[in-house]
Design a protein around this motif. Structure first.
Motif, short mmCIF file in Angstrom:
data_model
loop_
_atom_site.label_atom_id
_atom_site.label_comp_id
_atom_site.label_asym_id
_atom_site.label_seq_id
_atom_site.Cartn_x
_atom_site.Cartn_y
_atom_site.Cartn_z
N GLY A 367 46.87 6.14 -52.31
CA GLY A 367 46.77 7.60 -52.26
C GLY A 367 47.79 8.27 -51.38
N MET A 368 48.83 7.51 -51.00
CA MET A 368 49.89 8.10 -50.15
C MET A 368 50.98 8.70 -51.01
SD MET A 368 50.37 5.47 -47.03
CE MET A 368 48.97 4.97 -46.05
N LEU A 369 51.45 9.86 -50.59
CA LEU A 369 52.53 10.52 -51.32
C LEU A 369 53.87 10.05 -50.78
CD1 LEU A 369 51.14 14.17 -51.52
CD2 LEU A 369 51.20 12.47 -53.34
N PRO A 370 54.71 9.47 -51.62
CA PRO A 370 56.06 9.09 -51.16
C PRO A 370 56.82 10.32 -50.66
CG PRO A 370 55.60 8.22 -53.37
CD PRO A 370 54.52 9.21 -53.05
N ASP A 371 57.56 10.16 -49.60
CA ASP A 371 58.37 11.28 -49.10
C ASP A 371 59.83 11.07 -49.49
OD1 ASP A 371 59.25 9.29 -47.40
OD2 ASP A 371 58.39 10.15 -45.58
N LEU A 372 60.66 11.94 -48.98
CA LEU A 372 62.08 11.89 -49.33
C LEU A 372 62.72 10.57 -48.88
CD1 LEU A 372 64.24 13.65 -50.67
CD2 LEU A 372 64.81 14.55 -48.42
N ILE A 373 62.26 10.05 -47.73
CA ILE A 373 62.81 8.78 -47.24
C ILE A 373 62.47 7.65 -48.20
CG2 ILE A 373 62.68 7.09 -45.35
CD1 ILE A 373 62.16 9.45 -43.45
N THR A 374 61.24 7.69 -48.75
CA THR A 374 60.83 6.66 -49.72
C THR A 374 61.77 6.66 -50.92
OG1 THR A 374 58.56 7.30 -49.13
CG2 THR A 374 58.82 5.71 -50.91
N TYR A 375 61.95 7.84 -51.49
CA TYR A 375 62.80 7.94 -52.69
C TYR A 375 64.26 7.58 -52.38
CZ TYR A 375 59.13 9.94 -55.59
OH TYR A 375 57.99 10.12 -56.33
N ASN A 376 64.74 8.02 -51.22
CA ASN A 376 66.13 7.68 -50.86
C ASN A 376 66.31 6.17 -50.70
OD1 ASN A 376 67.05 10.30 -50.90
ND2 ASN A 376 66.94 10.61 -48.70
N SER A 377 65.29 5.49 -50.14
CA SER A 377 65.36 4.03 -50.00
C SER A 377 65.38 3.35 -51.37
CB SER A 377 64.16 3.51 -49.19
OG SER A 377 64.22 3.96 -47.86
N LEU A 378 64.53 3.84 -52.27
CA LEU A 378 64.48 3.27 -53.63
C LEU A 378 65.80 3.50 -54.36
CD1 LEU A 378 60.88 4.43 -54.53
CD2 LEU A 378 61.61 2.04 -54.43
N ILE A 379 66.29 4.73 -54.29
CA ILE A 379 67.55 5.06 -54.97
C ILE A 379 68.70 4.24 -54.39
CG2 ILE A 379 69.25 6.91 -55.32
CD1 ILE A 379 66.82 8.88 -55.41
N ASN A 380 68.71 4.12 -53.05
CA ASN A 380 69.76 3.34 -52.39
C ASN A 380 69.70 1.87 -52.81
OD1 ASN A 380 71.92 3.00 -50.49
ND2 ASN A 380 70.46 2.15 -49.04
N GLY A 381 68.48 1.34 -52.89
CA GLY A 381 68.32 -0.05 -53.30
C GLY A 381 68.85 -0.31 -54.70
N TYR A 382 68.53 0.58 -55.62
CA TYR A 382 69.01 0.40 -57.00
C TYR A 382 70.51 0.63 -57.11
CZ TYR A 382 64.45 -0.29 -59.11
OH TYR A 382 63.24 -0.83 -59.48
N CYS A 383 71.04 1.58 -56.34
CA CYS A 383 72.49 1.82 -56.36
C CYS A 383 73.25 0.58 -55.87
CB CYS A 383 72.85 3.02 -55.50
SG CYS A 383 72.51 4.62 -56.28
N LYS A 384 72.76 -0.03 -54.80
CA LYS A 384 73.44 -1.21 -54.27
C LYS A 384 73.29 -2.41 -55.20
CE LYS A 384 73.62 0.06 -49.44
NZ LYS A 384 73.12 -0.12 -48.07
N ALA A 385 72.22 -2.40 -56.02
CA ALA A 385 72.04 -3.46 -57.01
C ALA A 385 72.82 -3.19 -58.29
CB ALA A 385 70.56 -3.63 -57.32
N GLY A 386 73.48 -2.01 -58.35
CA GLY A 386 74.28 -1.65 -59.51
C GLY A 386 73.48 -1.08 -60.66
N ASN A 387 72.19 -0.77 -60.42
CA ASN A 387 71.32 -0.23 -61.47
C ASN A 387 71.23 1.29 -61.33
OD1 ASN A 387 69.35 0.34 -63.36
ND2 ASN A 387 68.03 -1.37 -62.77
N LEU A 388 72.27 1.96 -61.79
CA LEU A 388 72.33 3.42 -61.63
C LEU A 388 71.36 4.13 -62.56
CD1 LEU A 388 76.13 4.03 -61.07
CD2 LEU A 388 74.29 4.44 -59.47
N ARG A 389 71.06 3.51 -63.69
CA ARG A 389 70.12 4.14 -64.62
C ARG A 389 68.76 4.33 -63.94
NH1 ARG A 389 69.42 1.52 -70.47
NH2 ARG A 389 71.57 2.29 -70.56
N GLN A 390 68.27 3.28 -63.27
CA GLN A 390 66.99 3.37 -62.58
C GLN A 390 67.08 4.33 -61.39
OE1 GLN A 390 64.18 1.96 -63.69
NE2 GLN A 390 63.05 2.97 -62.05
N ALA A 391 68.23 4.35 -60.72
CA ALA A 391 68.42 5.26 -59.58
C ALA A 391 68.33 6.71 -60.03
CB ALA A 391 69.77 4.99 -58.92
#
Length: 716
Positions: A367-391
């Protein structure tokens, strides 16, 4: 309102006006015969005299006050009138007199009457006028009383509260930390002990400014002046020790606090500060011991666990971090958004995207709402993995969650495109960012410059640098270093050194990275003499030579076949107390492999392992390339398996070298198997891979090869 102040107008009730005038008149008669509580200004011109000529003229009774010629004495005991004088003067064309003595004349009666709220705007105006320190110095020449002590502490508190105002005026010290430190030191010089609350504010400002030595000096002055430290004092000092890497001092102070029979015993904040410092500095065992102690006291919170979880993840101890999270939950301490953000970020950094997504799903299920830091971490993780579509998909989720992407979010995406060499995609994100009203910062342009450099579009490095300047942004050392690197690659050595001079003129000192880039550039152009001259300049400027500096020179000598000199620099590096890096060893290994001297190459490889330096993918690729070239592919496979055991990921070069080795030995089936494995692991072959694969086949195998590729790889 705290004080009921009559309006300062000529239409004021006659009786009130008459009473005030009478009071002022009596002051004029008695001031010469009775000693003043506050001495008059030190023989300076009357700062209030211009106000008498104001148009419109001052109303009664202010005119009577100004006409006395001694406003200090006239306002004594009349705080309401002092407040009226300040308000009226501020409304005149010239404003309240910009003089320390003028501010003192108004503030002293307000302080004596404890009209603190009324004293605040007057003190604030003094701060804006750059007169806070002169005002305090003047007040310190007067006899000390409880009211004046309170006023001095108000001014000290003011000096800690307005960093923007402090830095905006040339007449005050350059920073808020300098301002409040100067005020504190002036009080200490006169033997006036500030209140502990104000001392804590000074320590807090200095801590924010990373002025660790000044904090220690303030603490020493506090003790000398008899100011008894509070728990806030100790916690602030502990925080400063931890942030400055003085962990031993932090632990020592904590022990001293615990040894006290009474007084400031450590609280949960104290322990959390030290745990955070220990974890941040890699002292994980000590941090864990402290966490266990807090757990036993039943005072543990998420603030206790989160720093250790973050520290464990930063060093790759994922399972330990997850175990600590479970302990946390078993102790009845629910994880917070910060806990989950640390886990998500740590798992992505270890390349475990699937586990990070499991944590993200668990977070939502709680029931926790992800914040901007959560999304930035996820986006950063996918970008570094080369998965820009998911980012990009997560960027949409971020918006649907009612959050707005920041410049950091966009910078992560731009960096993701640059990592893939897609400069056009990076520019599209920048344009979209601008359309949505999010302004690019220096980091944005530095990422774009770095991305342009990586694809060898050196002209665009200059374009982005110039655009950054045109936007009014001030480049930092990172931006200049990237531009210098591009100039050196273009062969524009004079341009690179001109940029370094420009850095100096802008007040940006050349750091070790700047010198290393220039030294490496000179080495690559064959200017070893100039590189050594720059080395000496670096030392004379007080900068420490690092591993990169030595490695640049070692590489330069290796490229020219000067192996004796390269070895001499290597051992000189060790003698200076520096530890060679994996890059240093790999340079030497590569040099001997290229010369066909595998015996010496393995000598360096063994030394590297003995010194505890972990080889990386490039080290193994260098050895495997040499072995395959010399027909020792079987030994190359041993290194391939070693890589996997060490958790290293084979890359395109790894597979290309093995394919080449197998083709040379006629093992084309194994070569094709490796080629298929590349595709299955998402590693895209390039022209070097294809050249290695096809040149090993005779005419008779060509048809079989093509058919095999079609059936196995493409599924035709």
């Amino acid at each position: 309102m705290l004080f009921s102040t009559p309006p300062c107008k000529s239409q004021a009730p006659a009786a009130a006006a008459a009473a005030i005038v009478a009071a002022i008149s009596s002051r004029r008669i008695s001031s010469s015969s009775s000693p003043a509580l506050i001495p008059p200004p030190h023989h300076e011109d009357n700062p209030f005299s211009p106000l008498l000529a104001s148009d419109p003229p001052p109303p009664d009774p202010l005119r009577q006050v100004l006409a006395t010629g001694d406003v200090h004495a006239a306002l004594r005991g009349l705080p309401v009138l002092a407040r009226q004088l300040f308000r009226w003067a501020e409304g005149t064309p010239h404003g309240f007199p910009r003089s320390a003595s003028a501010f003192a004349a108004v503030l002293i009666p307000l302080a004596e009457a404890r009209h603190n709220r009324a004293a605040y705007p007057v003190s604030l105006r003094a701060l804006h006028a750059g007169l806070l320190l002169p005002l305090l110095s003047l007040l310190l020449t007067y006899p000390l009383s409880p009211s004046s002590r309170h006023l001095l502490n108000l001014l000290l508190r003011m000096s800690t509260k307005f960093p923007a105002e402090c830095e905006a005026h040339g007449s005050v010290p350059t920073t808020c930390s300098t301002q409040c430190l100067s005020v504190f030191q002036e009080m200490a010089r006169h033997g006036v002990a500030p209140y502990v609350k104000e001392c804590n504010l000074v320590l807090h400002v200095l801590c924010r400014a990373a002025r660790w030595d000044d904090m220690s000096a303030v603490y020493s002055d506090m003790l000398e002046l008899g100011v008894e430290p509070s728990i806030v004092t100790y916690n602030t000092l502990l925080d400063s020790f931890c942030k400055s890497g003085r962990i031993d001092q932090a632990v020592s102070l904590l022990r001293d606090m615990e040894a006290q029979a009474a007084g400031c015993l450590p609280d949960d904040v104290t322990y959390n500060v030290v745990i955070s410092g220990l974890a941040r500095n890699g002292e994980l065992d000590k941090a864990s011991e402290l966490v266990d102690r807090v757990r036993l006291s039943k005072k543990a919170s998420a603030f206790t666990y989160n720093p250790l979880i973050t520290g464990l993840l930063a060093r790759g101890f994922v399972e330990k971090a997850r175990a600590l999270q479970r302990e946390m939950e078993n102790d009845g301490v629910p994880p917070t958004v910060v806990t989950y953000n640390a886990l998500i970020d740590g798992l992505f950094k270890r390349g475990n995207a699937e586990a990070a997504l499991v944590i993200f799903a668990e977070m939502r299920a709680m029931g926790m709402l992800p914040d901007l830091i959560t999304y930035n971490s996820l986006i950063n993780g996918y970008c570094k993995a080369g998965n820009l579509r998911q980012a990009l998909s997560l960027l949409g989720d971020l918006r649907r969650a009612g959050l707005a992407p920041t410049v950091l979010t966009y910078n992560i995406l731009i960096d993701g495109y640059c990592r893939l060499g897609d400069l056009d995609g990076a520019k599209r994100i920048k344009e979209k960012m601008t359309e949505e009203g999010c302004l690019s910062d220096v980091c944005t342009y530095t990422i774009l410059m770095n991305g342009s450099y990586k694809v060898r579009n050196l002209a665009m490095v200059r374009v982005f640098f110039d655009e950054m300047l045109s936007k009014g942004l001030q480049p930092d050392a990172f931006a200049y270093n990237t531009r210098i690197l591009a100039e050196l690659t273009l062969g524009a050595i004079s341009g690179a050194f001109q940029l370094r001079e420009e850095m100096t003129l802008r007040g940006i000192p050349s750091d070790t990275v700047t010198y290393n880039i220039l030294i490496d550039g000179l080495c690559k152009t064959g200017s070893l003499k100039d590189a050594y001259a720059l080395w000496m300049k670096m030392v004379s400027d007080g900068l420490q030579l690092d591993c990169v500096t030595y490695t640049c020179l070692i590489h330069a000598h290796c490229e020219r076949g000067h192996l004796t000199e390269a070895n001499s620099i290597f051992y000189g590096m060790i003698a200076s107390g520096l530890t060679p890096s994996v890059v240093t060893y790999t340079v030497l290994i590569h040099t001997y492999c290229r010369r066909g001297n595998l015996y010496s190459a393995y000598g360096w490889f063994r030394k590297m392992l003995e010194e505890g330096v972990e080889p990386n993918e490039i080290t193994y690729n260098v050895l495997m390339h040499a072995l395959c070239r010399m027909g020792r592919t079987e030994l190359a496979y041993r290194h391939f398996h070693e890589m996997l055991e060490r958790g290293l990921v084979p890359n395109k070069c790894t597979y290309t070298f093995l394919i080449d080795g197998n083709c040379k030995e006629g093992n084309w089936v194994e070569a094709i198997r490796l080629y298929c494995e590349m595709h299955q692991k998402g590693i895209h072959p390039d022209h070097c891979t294809h050249n290695a694969l096809f040149k090993g086949f005779g005419e008779g195998h060509m048809h079989n090869t093509i058919q095999y590729l079609e059936n196995v790889v493409w599924g035709v």
